[in-house]
Each structure stands twice: as structure tokens, then as C-alpha cells.
Design a protein around this motif. Sequence first.
Motif, PDB file in Angstrom:
ATOM      1  N   SER A  24       7.197  -3.556 -19.595  1.00 14.90           N
ATOM      2  CA  SER A  24       7.248  -2.605 -20.882  1.00 14.90           C
ATOM      3  C   SER A  24       5.775  -2.765 -21.421  1.00 14.90           C
ATOM      4  N   HIS A  25       5.516  -1.484 -22.068  1.00 19.39           N
ATOM      5  CA  HIS A  25       4.169  -1.449 -22.976  1.00 19.39           C
ATOM      6  C   HIS A  25       4.452  -1.841 -24.337  1.00 19.39           C
ATOM      7  N   GLU A  26       5.712  -2.248 -24.854  1.00 19.05           N
ATOM      8  CA  GLU A  26       5.756  -2.560 -26.272  1.00 19.05           C
ATOM      9  C   GLU A  26       5.642  -3.846 -26.469  1.00 19.05           C
ATOM     10  N   THR A  67      16.545   1.644 -13.554  1.00 20.35           N
ATOM     11  CA  THR A  67      14.870   2.102 -12.960  1.00 20.35           C
ATOM     12  C   THR A  67      14.370   3.072 -14.002  1.00 20.35           C
ATOM     13  N   GLU A  68      13.056   3.046 -13.780  1.00 23.35           N
ATOM     14  CA  GLU A  68      12.129   3.888 -14.801  1.00 23.35           C
ATOM     15  C   GLU A  68      12.771   5.192 -15.065  1.00 23.35           C
ATOM     16  N   ASP A  69      13.351   6.030 -13.986  1.00 21.32           N
ATOM     17  CA  ASP A  69      13.679   7.433 -13.973  1.00 21.32           C
ATOM     18  C   ASP A  69      15.251   7.602 -14.434  1.00 21.32           C
ATOM     19  N   GLY A 125       1.115  -4.411 -18.629  1.00 18.51           N
ATOM     20  CA  GLY A 125       0.028  -3.993 -18.282  1.00 18.51           C
ATOM     21  C   GLY A 125      -0.022  -2.379 -18.387  1.00 18.51           C
ATOM     22  N   PRO A 126      -1.387  -1.697 -18.285  1.00 14.39           N
ATOM     23  CA  PRO A 126      -1.114  -0.202 -18.445  1.00 14.39           C
ATOM     24  C   PRO A 126      -0.583   0.614 -17.420  1.00 14.39           C
ATOM     25  N   ASN A 127      -0.776   1.899 -17.864  1.00 17.83           N
ATOM     26  CA  ASN A 127      -0.033   2.693 -16.888  1.00 17.83           C
ATOM     27  C   ASN A 127      -0.626   2.687 -15.550  1.00 17.83           C
ATOM     28  N   GLY A 128       0.104   2.748 -14.379  1.00 18.01           N
ATOM     29  CA  GLY A 128      -0.232   2.699 -13.003  1.00 18.01           C
ATOM     30  C   GLY A 128      -0.818   1.518 -12.712  1.00 18.01           C
ATOM     31  N   ALA A 129      -0.706   0.317 -13.612  1.00 24.39           N
ATOM     32  CA  ALA A 129      -1.133  -0.827 -12.769  1.00 24.39           C
ATOM     33  C   ALA A 129      -0.229  -1.604 -11.716  1.00 24.39           C
ATOM     34  N   GLY A 130       0.900  -1.179 -11.457  1.00 22.54           N
ATOM     35  CA  GLY A 130       1.799  -1.603 -10.399  1.00 22.54           C
ATOM     36  C   GLY A 130       3.117  -2.432 -10.962  1.00 22.54           C
ATOM     37  N   LYS A 131       3.492  -2.059 -12.041  1.00 22.18           N
ATOM     38  CA  LYS A 131       4.743  -2.882 -12.720  1.00 22.18           C
ATOM     39  C   LYS A 131       6.077  -2.376 -11.978  1.00 22.18           C
ATOM     40  N   THR A 132       6.254  -0.947 -11.921  1.00 24.03           N
ATOM     41  CA  THR A 132       7.082  -0.469 -11.435  1.00 24.03           C
ATOM     42  C   THR A 132       7.043  -0.758  -9.795  1.00 24.03           C
ATOM     43  N   THR A 133       6.131  -0.726  -9.150  1.00 24.01           N
ATOM     44  CA  THR A 133       6.264  -1.059  -7.693  1.00 24.01           C
ATOM     45  C   THR A 133       6.409  -2.497  -7.531  1.00 24.01           C
ATOM     46  N   THR A 134       5.986  -3.343  -8.471  1.00 27.93           N
ATOM     47  CA  THR A 134       6.413  -4.915  -8.181  1.00 27.93           C
ATOM     48  C   THR A 134       7.855  -4.925  -8.401  1.00 27.93           C
ATOM     49  N   LEU A 135       8.480  -4.161  -9.377  1.00 32.57           N
ATOM     50  CA  LEU A 135       9.965  -4.487  -9.636  1.00 32.57           C
ATOM     51  C   LEU A 135      10.619  -3.754  -8.383  1.00 32.57           C
ATOM     52  N   ARG A 136      10.278  -2.524  -7.781  1.00 29.72           N
ATOM     53  CA  ARG A 136      10.768  -2.074  -6.801  1.00 29.72           C
ATOM     54  C   ARG A 136      10.686  -2.841  -5.689  1.00 29.72           C
ATOM     55  N   CYS A 137       9.893  -3.623  -5.492  1.00 26.69           N
ATOM     56  CA  CYS A 137       9.903  -4.666  -4.464  1.00 26.69           C
ATOM     57  C   CYS A 137      10.759  -5.572  -4.659  1.00 26.69           C
ATOM     58  N   ASP A 189      13.532  -1.592 -16.017  1.00 26.35           N
ATOM     59  CA  ASP A 189      11.934  -0.834 -16.144  1.00 26.35           C
ATOM     60  C   ASP A 189      11.997  -0.257 -17.227  1.00 26.35           C
ATOM     61  N   GLU A 190      11.017  -0.534 -18.311  1.00 27.78           N
ATOM     62  CA  GLU A 190      10.797   0.220 -19.659  1.00 27.78           C
ATOM     63  C   GLU A 190      12.226   0.465 -20.382  1.00 27.78           C
ATOM     64  N   PRO A 191      12.783  -0.608 -20.765  1.00 23.41           N
ATOM     65  CA  PRO A 191      14.107  -0.329 -21.234  1.00 23.41           C
ATOM     66  C   PRO A 191      14.142   0.147 -22.449  1.00 23.41           C
ATOM     67  N   LYS A 226       0.897  -1.179   0.020  1.00 29.06           N
ATOM     68  CA  LYS A 226      -0.005   0.058   0.109  1.00 29.06           C
ATOM     69  C   LYS A 226       0.877   1.205   0.105  1.00 29.06           C
ATOM     70  N   PHE A 227       0.395   2.207  -0.742  1.00 32.18           N
ATOM     71  CA  PHE A 227       0.983   3.817  -0.481  1.00 32.18           C
ATOM     72  C   PHE A 227       0.149   4.148   0.256  1.00 32.18           C
ATOM     73  N   GLY A 228       0.402   4.613   1.603  1.00 34.16           N
ATOM     74  CA  GLY A 228      -0.542   5.393   2.584  1.00 34.16           C
ATOM     75  C   GLY A 228      -1.620   4.284   2.784  1.00 34.16           C
ATOM     76  N   THR A 229      -2.728   4.809   2.553  1.00 38.98           N
ATOM     77  CA  THR A 229      -3.992   3.624   2.634  1.00 38.98           C
ATOM     78  C   THR A 229      -4.537   2.883   1.385  1.00 38.98           C
ATOM     79  N   LYS A 230      -3.801   3.619   0.393  1.00 35.95           N
ATOM     80  CA  LYS A 230      -4.185   3.020  -1.022  1.00 35.95           C
ATOM     81  C   LYS A 230      -3.553   1.581  -1.424  1.00 35.95           C
ATOM     82  N   PRO A 231      -4.168   0.569  -1.605  1.00 37.85           N
ATOM     83  CA  PRO A 231      -3.595  -0.742  -2.127  1.00 37.85           C
ATOM     84  C   PRO A 231      -3.040  -0.386  -3.314  1.00 37.85           C
ATOM     85  N   VAL A 232      -1.888  -0.871  -3.650  1.00 41.47           N
ATOM     86  CA  VAL A 232      -1.390  -0.519  -5.154  1.00 41.47           C
ATOM     87  C   VAL A 232      -0.993  -2.166  -5.548  1.00 41.47           C
ATOM     88  N   LEU A 233      -0.511  -3.079  -4.822  1.00 39.28           N
ATOM     89  CA  LEU A 233      -0.207  -4.289  -5.001  1.00 39.28           C
ATOM     90  C   LEU A 233      -1.083  -5.296  -4.314  1.00 39.28           C
TER      91      LEU A 233
HETATM   92  N1  LIG Z   1       5.734   6.704  -3.852  1.00 34.61           N
HETATM   93  C1  LIG Z   1       4.250   6.762  -4.228  1.00 34.61           C
HETATM   94  N2  LIG Z   1       3.328   7.152  -3.440  1.00 34.61           N
HETATM   95  C2  LIG Z   1       1.920   7.109  -3.829  1.00 34.61           C
HETATM   96  N3  LIG Z   1       1.382   5.925  -4.631  1.00 34.61           N
HETATM   97  C3  LIG Z   1       2.362   5.603  -5.496  1.00 34.61           C
HETATM   98  C4  LIG Z   1       3.766   5.726  -5.248  1.00 34.61           C
HETATM   99  N4  LIG Z   1       4.361   5.072  -6.372  1.00 34.61           N
HETATM  100  C5  LIG Z   1       3.481   4.614  -7.079  1.00 34.61           C
HETATM  101  N5  LIG Z   1       2.180   4.925  -6.741  1.00 34.61           N
HETATM  102  C6  LIG Z   1       0.919   4.688  -7.260  1.00 34.61           C
HETATM  103  O1  LIG Z   1       0.923   3.204  -7.513  1.00 34.61           O
HETATM  104  C7  LIG Z   1       0.205   2.913  -8.620  1.00 34.61           C
HETATM  105  C8  LIG Z   1       1.124   1.822  -9.441  1.00 34.61           C
HETATM  106  O2  LIG Z   1       2.341   2.404  -9.913  1.00 34.61           O
HETATM  107  P1  LIG Z   1       3.269   1.995 -10.739  1.00 34.61           P
HETATM  108  O3  LIG Z   1       4.323   3.147 -10.938  1.00 34.61           O
HETATM  109  O4  LIG Z   1       3.920   0.792 -10.182  1.00 34.61           O
HETATM  110  O5  LIG Z   1       2.620   1.709 -12.044  1.00 34.61           O
HETATM  111  P2  LIG Z   1       3.123   1.038 -13.487  1.00 34.61           P
HETATM  112  O6  LIG Z   1       2.392  -0.074 -13.843  1.00 34.61           O
HETATM  113  O7  LIG Z   1       4.706   0.995 -13.390  1.00 34.61           O
HETATM  114  O8  LIG Z   1       2.811   2.313 -14.437  1.00 34.61           O
HETATM  115  P3  LIG Z   1       3.456   3.038 -15.503  1.00 34.61           P
HETATM  116  O9  LIG Z   1       3.410   2.016 -16.713  1.00 34.61           O
HETATM  117  O10 LIG Z   1       2.750   4.239 -15.956  1.00 34.61           O
HETATM  118  O11 LIG Z   1       5.060   3.305 -15.290  1.00 34.61           O
HETATM  119  C9  LIG Z   1      -0.390   4.175  -9.458  1.00 34.61           C
HETATM  120  O12 LIG Z   1      -1.449   4.321  -8.949  1.00 34.61           O
HETATM  121  C10 LIG Z   1       0.716   5.062  -8.626  1.00 34.61           C
HETATM  122  O13 LIG Z   1       0.161   6.303  -8.402  1.00 34.61           O
END
Ligand SMILES: Nc1ncnc2c1ncn2[C@@H]1O[C@H](COP(=O)(O)OP(=O)(O)OP(=O)(O)O)[C@@H](O)[C@H]1O
Length: 286
Positions: free
Chosen positions: A183-185, A78-80, A35-47, A150-152, A11-18
Motif C-alpha cells: 500500500s501507499h496509504e 491482485t492489483e488489477d 514504497g513508491p510507484n514502480g518499487a517492486g511491491k506487486t512483483t514481490t507479491l506475485r513471486c 495488493d493495494e486493498p 528480471k523482466f527481460g534484461t531489466k532487474p526489478v527485484l
Molecule cells: N510484466 C512486466 N514486464 C516488464 N516490466 C514489468 C512487468 N511488471 C512490472 N514491471 C516493471 O517492474 C517494476 C516494478 O513494478 P511493480 O508493479 O512491482 O511496482 P510496484 O511497487 O507494485 O508499483 P505500484 O505502486 O505503482 O503498483 C516497474 O519498473 C515495472 O515497470
Amino acid sequence: MIVEIKGINKKFGTKPVLNDISFSVKEGEIFALVGPNGAGKTTTLRCLYGELKPESGSINVFGKELCTPLKTGIAVMTEDRLTFRRFKGEDYIKMWKMLYPNWQDKTFNSFSVHYRFNMDQPVETYSMGMRTLFNLALVVSSNADLLILDEPTQNLDPVIREEVTNILRDYSVQKGKTVIISSHEIYDLEEVASSFAIIFEGHVLYTDSIDRAKEIHRMVSRNENIDDGELIGLVNDEILVKTDKNIGRYANFKEIVLGYLQGKKAFKPFENSTSDNQINDSPFTL
Ligand SMILES: Nc1ncnc2c1ncn2[C@@H]1O[C@H](COP(=O)(O)OP(=O)(O)OP(=O)(O)O)[C@@H](O)[C@H]1O
């Protein structure tokens, strides 16, 4: 398995992300997280590479629970494309040589000559595409057993994207190393990946090898009778069906990914219409 993720929640705060993310990656394969934007790919990789700690679930890498000493076997883009302020090419090489015992100067030099890296210029002032290529050169030259990228191919032109795809394939095939890509590609991925997971709103919708996924998914027309099989989603005018029956035609990778993502987006109306095998297309303005 070189990577095993079981039931991670974040979760980020109270928001479940994975939500209960599970998948596994075999040694020597290229595994794609799509997966689409915001699906949780980067968060999964960061874990996965230990930058974030999930609230629950387990992550095993190289057969052990993820811990600091294992990280010399993992190189991450990393993505950035995080770069240190004022760090020049040479500074990165010194740092990566210290981090990775099997660092290959020869490989890095080939990249540097081919892509004309200016080693005297701070990397933060490179163009975004050049930063991506510089990061790619670092991870590949690390000779690490596991690359997490992440998105190479983001910010790269089509010719270089193709080149990068080939480099990653060679890294995996010739060296027997494992690569995990987000990746989205999906066109590029079909050429290079051997297994994948589709992530949507923090859930894994489907994970498999690409070959097996193609074996068990068919595209059927809307008016075709589907007695046996799971309706997954609508792709243009056809329906993606998971089945072991010889119906319709085989689905390609792109159709499989789109079918799962489209199906889930408009899932309820689709489910309601399955009882009589009629796909009402009005709710599916795709
Ligand atoms: N540090 C953070 N604090 C709060 N919310 C976050 C944080 N990092 C990611 N999120 C939220 O977690 C969700 C998943 O984000 P994530 O970056 O994992 O998606 P993604 O699948 O990699 O998207 P994209 O393809 O656009 O890069 C999104 O709703 C995002 O806003």
C-alpha cells in the motif's frame, strides 16, 4: 515464521526489478510492503503467491517451499482485481468454495448485504471500488490462513477505507491469521500493520516491526550534534536518525518511511555532508 523470503532476484527481460529481496512475516501479524510507484511491491507479491518465478532466492510459506497444495491456505487480491468475463457474484462463490475448504458463507453474506453487491450483475461491470470490495469479501470469506492483498484500499472512499482497515485488523487479531498488504496509504498502515518492509528500486531499504522501528529512530533538527547514530534521510526540516541514544524526538511511522525514501533518493549529497554533521539542504528539494 509464516513467510520467509530470502534473497530473491527477478528480471523482466534484461531489466532487474527485484534485487536480493529478503524479509519475513510472523504468524498472526499484518505486514505492510511500502514504497513508491514502480518499487517492486506487486512483483514481490506475485513471486510470493507463485505467479512469477524468481531467478534466484527462496520463498518459504507455512514452513515449506512454496508449492501448489499450499495455495489453498493463501487467498490473494491482485492489483488489477482480475475478473473473469461475464462471471456473476454467484459464479465466483461457487469457484471460491471449491478452492477454499474453510469458506464462510455467513461472512460473504454480511459483506453482500452491507455493500449491496448485485449478485446477478457481471462483476467486471461493477465500479472499481465495488470490485475492490467484492474481492475483499472473497478473500476474507475464504478464511485462508494467509491473505495477500495488493493495494486493498485503493479506489475506496475514506469512510469505507477505515471500515476495510478495521475488517483486516479483526481478521488478523480475532482469527490469528496473517495478512500481507502492499500500500501507499502510510496513514492507514500505521493503524493496522505490526511490521513492514520499505522497498525502493527493487531493494529492501529497511524491515522491522513498527514498534521497534519507532524505538530506534529519532527526528533531530539540522543543527543538533549527532555523535552516535546513522543518518537516514531528511524529512522536511528535520533529519531521521537511527540510534539507540536519547536524542531529538521519537519518529512516527510516516517519518520513518519518508526518511528512508527521501534519504535514498538524494543519497550522495547527503552522505557527503555527514562528515561534518552539516546537512546542506540545497540538493534536497523534496
Ligand atoms: N510484466 C512486466 N514486464 C516488464 N516490466 C514489468 C512487468 N511488471 C512490472 N514491471 C516493471 O517492474 C517494476 C516494478 O513494478 P511493480 O508493479 O512491482 O511496482 P510496484 O511497487 O507494485 O508499483 P505500484 O505502486 O505503482 O503498483 C516497474 O519498473 C515495472 O515497470
